[in-house]
Design an enzyme around this catalytic site. Structure first.
Site, PDB file in Angstrom:
ATOM      1  N   GLU A 141      65.802 -94.811 -62.157  1.00 45.35           N
ATOM      2  CA  GLU A 141      65.887 -96.103 -62.853  1.00 45.35           C
ATOM      3  C   GLU A 141      65.458 -95.954 -64.311  1.00 45.35           C
ATOM      4  OE1 GLU A 141      64.516 -95.403 -59.946  1.00 45.35           O
ATOM      5  OE2 GLU A 141      64.146 -97.179 -58.714  1.00 45.35           O
TER       6      GLU A 141
ATOM      7  N   THR B  69      63.773 -61.357 -33.621  1.00 44.12           N
ATOM      8  CA  THR B  69      64.863 -61.387 -34.612  1.00 44.12           C
ATOM      9  C   THR B  69      64.468 -60.522 -35.810  1.00 44.12           C
ATOM     10  OG1 THR B  69      65.681 -63.506 -33.864  1.00 44.12           O
ATOM     11  CG2 THR B  69      66.177 -62.925 -36.139  1.00 44.12           C
TER      12      THR B  69
ATOM     13  N   ASP C 190      66.881 -57.485 -36.421  1.00 51.41           N
ATOM     14  CA  ASP C 190      67.795 -57.711 -37.557  1.00 51.41           C
ATOM     15  C   ASP C 190      67.198 -57.377 -38.923  1.00 51.41           C
ATOM     16  OD1 ASP C 190      69.339 -58.766 -35.568  1.00 51.41           O
ATOM     17  OD2 ASP C 190      69.276 -60.845 -36.288  1.00 51.41           O
TER      18      ASP C 190
ATOM     19  N   SER D 280      67.355 -66.405 -29.391  1.00 48.75           N
ATOM     20  CA  SER D 280      67.598 -67.136 -28.169  1.00 48.75           C
ATOM     21  C   SER D 280      66.313 -67.773 -27.606  1.00 48.75           C
ATOM     22  CB  SER D 280      68.156 -66.105 -27.179  1.00 48.75           C
ATOM     23  OG  SER D 280      68.492 -66.685 -25.994  1.00 48.75           O
TER      24      SER D 280
END
Ligand SMILES: NC(=O)C1=CN([C@@H]2O[C@H](COP(=O)(O)OP(=O)(O)OC[C@H]3O[C@@H](n4cnc5c(N)ncnc54)[C@H](OP(=O)(O)O)[C@@H]3O)[C@@H](O)[C@H]2O)C=CC1
Ligand SMILES: Nc1c(N[C@@H]2O[C@H](COP(=O)(O)O)[C@@H](O)[C@H]2O)[nH]c(=O)[nH]c1=O
Length: 378
Positions: free
Chosen positions: A66, A208, A212, A311
């Site tokens: 504003e 993970t 990975d 998972s």
């Protein structure tokens, strides 16, 4: 008493209000979802049917939409303001927008959605008490959707949890021996990495990291990290600190969630990486208590959490009904075999009636892959 929104009428006046509010929504989008912990807000100032000022809020500590729009307009006497969020009426890091609108001589204000924040709300009433004509609710659904993470966190006092998975058509995210790179195509993966920019934190489980060794950063189409201001907090849940401190994910901007089962031997090398090591209570499986983790993240201004897997972690979030939205990338690949990793582990319900249903579904083609997004119905 609240004035109802103006409905579309024969003169097309309603269409005009819609047009100006949509422009304010588009302006709000210039915040690119990175105004967190503040919401994205846009504002236009209109006189005699023409826009004379525009503004967008770009982040905490910066001017509100504003105030920018009023400055852009110069003289706003007798004008109408269209704002995507109820103007604030409190002194935060910046002054109250209600007073700026009143002092500028604005005579009418349309705002899309009420501010749920206890300190900032009440702006509509303040404007009315100063004699300004106030209308609320125009494009409310769009405005709420634009800032859905912010509204969710304000209303639920925890981050909104988005579950992401990149899965084969038979619902797997890796083979039995943990091979998952890659299931989805390059463009879909690029899209997944870019989407990390729109959330405050990204989380994965210990395995993970081990399988990975991901970076978990938000990256552009050239696989280059975005500016640090656009990077989510990278969170790893690893009860005993069994992941390698040299893993790519660790360093500044990473949080390692452990329990009191972590050995001092393991903890020391993490401290040298810049990673924030935080101890959480254990759940019944002696793993990180997810509600405590969400509470901690919320206290760190995390309003949206992208849970990328694997998972086991996704299964825990679903079993505890802590998932609010799903982003499922689906590749035309069949991994097969009963022992391949299911996209989502955990217990699941025994009755189909208790299955998790999604609503507000969108489906996007990304080459041969699909991105299905939906909101968990409660
Ligand atoms: N295609 C895709 O989209 C993705 C695929 N993957 C693949 O998934 C596989 C890894 O998945 P998975 O083996 O299930 O392991 P996860 O990555 O889900 O890690 C599971 C571990 O996280 C720790 N943990 C701590 N607290 C919790 C909690 N509250 N709930 C659940 N886990 C917790 C536990 O270890 P501890 O008890 O030691 O703390 C648990 O064994 C890899 O093969 C990887 O490549 C992974 C991500 C995405
Ligand atoms: N395998 C798989 C994904 N895997 C996810 O991406 C992570 C790697 O992230 P980064 O190192 O930052 O590129 C990985 O750990 C897992 O969470 N993602 C996808 O979009 N498609 C895929 O086929």
């Amino acid at each position: 008493m609240k004035t109802p929104i103006i409905a579309r009428n024969m003169s097309g006046e309603g269409d005009q209000h819609l047009h100006f509010m949509r422009r304010a929504l588009a302006l709000a989008q210039t915040g690119e979802g990175r105004t967190s912990p503040n919401p994205m807000v846009g504002c236009v100032i209109v006189r005699d049917g023409s826009i004379i000022g525009e503004g967008a809020h770009l982040g905490a500590g910066l001017a509100h939409a504003e105030v920018i729009a009023l400055k852009d307009a110069g003289d706003a006497k007798g004008a109408t303001a269209y704002v995507t969020l109820e103007p604030c009426c409190h002194h935060g890091r910046t002054g109250p927008c209600t007073e700026a609108l009143i002092n500028a001589g604005v005579t009418t204000v349309y705002f899309a959605v009420a501010d749920p924040h206890p300190l900032a709300s009440g702006g509509g009433e303040r404007l009315r008490s100063a004699g300004i004509e106030v209308h609320s609710g125009l494009c409310e659904a769009e405005a709420r959707e634009q800032n859905r993470f912010w509204f969710f966190a304000e209303e639920n006092k925890r981050p909104m949890v988005v579950a992401k998975m990149a899965m084969s058509l038979d619902g797997r995210i890796a083979t039995e021996n943990g091979d998952s790179q890659w299931i989805t195509n390059e463009e879909a993966r690029r899209s997944g990495r870019a989407l990390r920019k729109s959330v405050d934190a990204v989380l994965v489980g210990a395995d993970t990291i081990i399988y990975d060794n991901p970076r978990l950063t938000a990256r552009d189409e050239n696989d280059t990290d975005f500016d640090p201001a656009y990077q989510p907090l990278r969170v790893v849940i690893d009860s005993t600190g069994r992941t390698d401190p040299q893993s790519k994910v660790y360093g500044d901007g990473a949080l390692l969630a452990v329990t009191d089962m972590i050995s001092p031997m393991t903890k020391t090398p993490f401290e040298t990486t810049g990673t924030d090591v935080v101890i959480f209570p254990r759940d019944v499986h002696a793993q990180i208590d997810l509600e405590a983790l969400l509470a901690e993240l919320y206290s760190r201004n995390v309003q949206s959490l992208l849970v990328e897997g694997g998972s086991t972690v996704l299964g825990s979030f679903f079993d505890q009904t802590l998932v609010d939205e799903v982003w499922a990338f689906l590749a035309p690949t069949m991994i097969l075999g009963g022992k391949a990793k299911p996209a989502i582990g955990g217990q699941g319900p025994s009755a189909l009636a208790d299955a998790t249903r999604l609503a507000n579904i969108t489906v996007e083609n990304i080459g041969d892959d699909l991105l299905v997004r939906g909101r968990v119905s409660r």
